[in-house]
Enzyme design. Structure first.
Site, PDB file in Angstrom:
ATOM      1  N   THR A  22     -13.849  -1.349 -16.529  1.00 40.09           N
ATOM      2  CA  THR A  22     -13.727  -2.380 -15.732  1.00 40.09           C
ATOM      3  C   THR A  22     -13.343  -3.701 -16.946  1.00 40.09           C
ATOM      4  OG1 THR A  22     -14.482  -3.700 -14.120  1.00 40.09           O
ATOM      5  CG2 THR A  22     -15.851  -2.373 -15.112  1.00 40.09           C
ATOM      6  N   SER A  23     -12.579  -4.791 -16.346  1.00 44.27           N
ATOM      7  CA  SER A  23     -12.873  -5.679 -16.792  1.00 44.27           C
ATOM      8  C   SER A  23     -14.491  -7.147 -16.427  1.00 44.27           C
ATOM      9  CB  SER A  23     -11.689  -6.956 -16.343  1.00 44.27           C
ATOM     10  OG  SER A  23     -11.716  -6.945 -14.331  1.00 44.27           O
ATOM     11  N   HIS A  78     -15.727  -0.159  -2.597  1.00 41.27           N
ATOM     12  CA  HIS A  78     -14.072  -1.097  -2.054  1.00 41.27           C
ATOM     13  C   HIS A  78     -13.322  -0.406  -0.754  1.00 41.27           C
ATOM     14  CE1 HIS A  78     -13.891  -3.809  -5.914  1.00 41.27           C
ATOM     15  NE2 HIS A  78     -14.993  -4.104  -5.422  1.00 41.27           N
ATOM     16  N   ARG A 126       1.678   1.632  -3.144  1.00 44.54           N
ATOM     17  CA  ARG A 126       0.927   2.296  -4.543  1.00 44.54           C
ATOM     18  C   ARG A 126       0.224   3.780  -3.627  1.00 44.54           C
ATOM     19  NH1 ARG A 126      -4.244  -1.886  -3.888  1.00 44.54           N
ATOM     20  NH2 ARG A 126      -4.786  -0.280  -5.631  1.00 44.54           N
ATOM     21  N   CYS A 153      -5.676   4.732  20.422  1.00 49.57           N
ATOM     22  CA  CYS A 153      -5.318   3.518  21.527  1.00 49.57           C
ATOM     23  C   CYS A 153      -4.241   2.750  21.233  1.00 49.57           C
ATOM     24  CB  CYS A 153      -5.915   2.304  21.340  1.00 49.57           C
ATOM     25  SG  CYS A 153      -6.274   1.815  19.629  1.00 49.57           S
ATOM     26  N   TYR A 177       1.063  -1.417   0.146  1.00 53.34           N
ATOM     27  CA  TYR A 177       0.356   0.199  -0.295  1.00 53.34           C
ATOM     28  C   TYR A 177       1.290   1.086   0.408  1.00 53.34           C
ATOM     29  CZ  TYR A 177      -4.192  -2.548  -0.217  1.00 53.34           C
ATOM     30  OH  TYR A 177      -4.997  -3.417  -0.503  1.00 53.34           O
TER      31      TYR A 177
HETATM   32  P1  OAD Z   1      -8.773  -4.674 -14.066  1.00 48.67           P
HETATM   33  O1  OAD Z   1      -8.109  -4.921 -14.235  1.00 48.67           O
HETATM   34  O2  OAD Z   1      -9.590  -5.917 -14.100  1.00 48.67           O
HETATM   35  O3  OAD Z   1      -9.765  -4.287 -15.279  1.00 48.67           O
HETATM   36  C1  OAD Z   1      -9.225  -2.744 -15.971  1.00 48.67           C
HETATM   37  C2  OAD Z   1     -10.520  -2.746 -17.545  1.00 48.67           C
HETATM   38  O4  OAD Z   1     -10.184  -1.677 -17.897  1.00 48.67           O
HETATM   39  C3  OAD Z   1      -9.693  -3.909 -18.247  1.00 48.67           C
HETATM   40  O5  OAD Z   1     -10.627  -4.107 -19.319  1.00 48.67           O
HETATM   41  C4  OAD Z   1      -9.318  -2.873 -19.415  1.00 48.67           C
HETATM   42  O6  OAD Z   1      -9.311  -3.187 -20.405  1.00 48.67           O
HETATM   43  C5  OAD Z   1     -10.037  -1.442 -19.220  1.00 48.67           C
HETATM   44  N1  OAD Z   1      -8.787  -0.327 -19.137  1.00 48.67           N
HETATM   45  C6  OAD Z   1      -7.655  -0.002 -19.505  1.00 48.67           C
HETATM   46  N2  OAD Z   1      -6.676   1.144 -19.588  1.00 48.67           N
HETATM   47  C7  OAD Z   1      -8.487   1.648 -19.759  1.00 48.67           C
HETATM   48  C8  OAD Z   1      -9.163   3.082 -20.339  1.00 48.67           C
HETATM   49  N3  OAD Z   1      -7.359   3.722 -20.599  1.00 48.67           N
HETATM   50  N4  OAD Z   1      -9.857   3.507 -20.728  1.00 48.67           N
HETATM   51  C9  OAD Z   1     -11.097   2.694 -21.038  1.00 48.67           C
HETATM   52  N5  OAD Z   1     -10.540   1.058 -20.418  1.00 48.67           N
HETATM   53  C10 OAD Z   1      -9.402   0.568 -19.728  1.00 48.67           C
HETATM   54  O7  OAD Z   1      -9.514  -3.293 -13.122  1.00 48.67           O
HETATM   55  P2  OAD Z   1     -10.775  -3.340 -12.655  1.00 48.67           P
HETATM   56  O8  OAD Z   1     -12.065  -4.340 -13.313  1.00 48.67           O
HETATM   57  O9  OAD Z   1     -10.986  -2.682 -11.622  1.00 48.67           O
HETATM   58  O10 OAD Z   1     -10.820  -5.336  -6.249  1.00 48.67           O
HETATM   59  O11 OAD Z   1     -10.317  -4.415 -11.272  1.00 48.67           O
HETATM   60  C11 OAD Z   1     -12.370  -4.762 -10.145  1.00 48.67           C
HETATM   61  C12 OAD Z   1     -11.441  -5.614  -8.519  1.00 48.67           C
HETATM   62  O12 OAD Z   1     -10.323  -6.265  -8.843  1.00 48.67           O
HETATM   63  C13 OAD Z   1     -10.631  -4.285  -8.411  1.00 48.67           C
HETATM   64  O13 OAD Z   1     -11.546  -3.047  -6.879  1.00 48.67           O
HETATM   65  C14 OAD Z   1      -9.396  -4.548  -7.325  1.00 48.67           C
HETATM   66  C15 OAD Z   1      -9.339  -6.101  -7.700  1.00 48.67           C
HETATM   67  O14 OAD Z   1      -8.796  -7.191  -7.794  1.00 48.67           O
HETATM   68  C16 OAD Z   1      -9.798  -5.500  -5.018  1.00 48.67           C
HETATM   69  O15 OAD Z   1      -9.128  -5.353  -4.983  1.00 48.67           O
HETATM   70  C17 OAD Z   1     -10.677  -6.006  -4.291  1.00 48.67           C
END
Ligand code: OAD
Length: 243
Positions: A188-189, A119, A70, A150, A67
């Site tokens: 988002t994926s 999240h 990040r 604490c 962290y």
């Molecule tokens: P991912 O890394 O799974 O997916 C990112 C998505 O963004 C992919 O589908 C890429 O194609 C897309 N992408 C990349 N660059 C982009 C851009 N410039 N414009 C538009 N799209 C773009 O991330 P999340 O879907 O956010 O959870 O992942 C979901 C969760 O999984 C996160 O919140 C995290 C992770 O593990 C926790 O940590 C609980």
């Protein structure tokens, strides 16, 4: 793509209630690595080492190292035109909700207000002893940061794998998804639940659903609109008439 953008702009103009779900892709153009795909965080780190309650119990120093890395990265960058476009959209829609899976705080920084960080937010910390939640924007929290009240061990105020989402926040997110005219799914994926199911819930209740992503996802086939390209380019185009 041109036709799709213009059609979606029409839908936006006629929508009274808009809900947006964002993922790591919206922050990618700011320089934040996504989780999956080439260069993704989960290529270099194991979820089970740094993003579960068991990992924190076993090796809190390693989790804090992750962290702190990040925090350091994100303290040096800022929001991008995609985040900003959603602030513009919020100002022009009466009933607007932005649901984000991102913990980087960039939507807040850009000025989004009707925001649900499902999240959590990694600029906040929770005391593992007294449960107090505080904001701390330190670039580096140190090895084992302690609660000023604490003395308990602090942890990032985020949801890890295997943990439940805040019931109040996810309830609001579900409600906003089930009661909108249009839902935008951005960067988002679509593989992590419960966020991934929100688009389906919106569609089941009659909303138009639109995906903005640089590539196809498992959800693309269920979308009314699929706009392929970077969020930082497409979102500003969608709201250009509002500026
Ligand atoms: P991912 O890394 O799974 O997916 C990112 C998505 O963004 C992919 O589908 C890429 O194609 C897309 N992408 C990349 N660059 C982009 C851009 N410039 N414009 C538009 N799209 C773009 O991330 P999340 O879907 O956010 O959870 O992942 C979901 C969760 O999984 C996160 O919140 C995290 C992770 O593990 C926790 O940590 C609980």
């Amino acid at each position: 793509m041109e036709k799709n953008i213009n059609e979606l702009k029409e839908v936006i103009t006629h929508s009274k209630r808009i809900t947006v779900l964002t993922g790591a892709g919206i922050s990618a153009e700011s320089g934040v690595p996504t989780f999956r795909g080439s260069g993704g965080i989960w290529r270099n780190y194991q979820v089970t080492d740094v993003a579960t309650p068991q990992a924190f119990a076993r090796d809190p120093e390693l989790v804090w190292e992750f962290y702190n890395w990040r925090r350091d990265l994100i303290s040096k960058i800022t929001f991008n035109p995609g985040h900003k476009a959603l602030v513009t959209l919020e100002k022009h829609v009466n009933d607007f909700t932005l649901i984000t899976q991102n913990v980087d705080g960039l939507h807040r920084e850009a000025g989004s207000q009707r925001l649900l960080e499902i999240h959590g937010n990694f600029w906040e910390v929770t005391c593992t002893k007294c449960s107090k939640v505080t904001m701390d924007r330190s670039q580096n929290m140190g090895t084992l940061p302690k609660c000023s009240q604490c003395g308990g061990l602090l942890r990032p105020h985020v949801i890890w794998f295997g943990e439940s989402l805040d019931p109040d926040i996810i309830h609001k997110a579900i409600e906003a998804s089930q009661n909108c005219d249009l839902m935008l799914i951005v960067g988002t994926s679509g593989v992590v639940q419960p966020a991934a199911s929100l688009a389906y819930q919106a569609k089941a209740e009659g909303a138009v659903v639109a995906e903005i992503n640089i590539e196809q996802t498992p959800q693309s086939g269920h979308m009314d609109f699929v706009l392929t390209g970077p969020a930082g380019k497409i979102l500003p185009m969608l709201v250009e008439d509002f500026n």
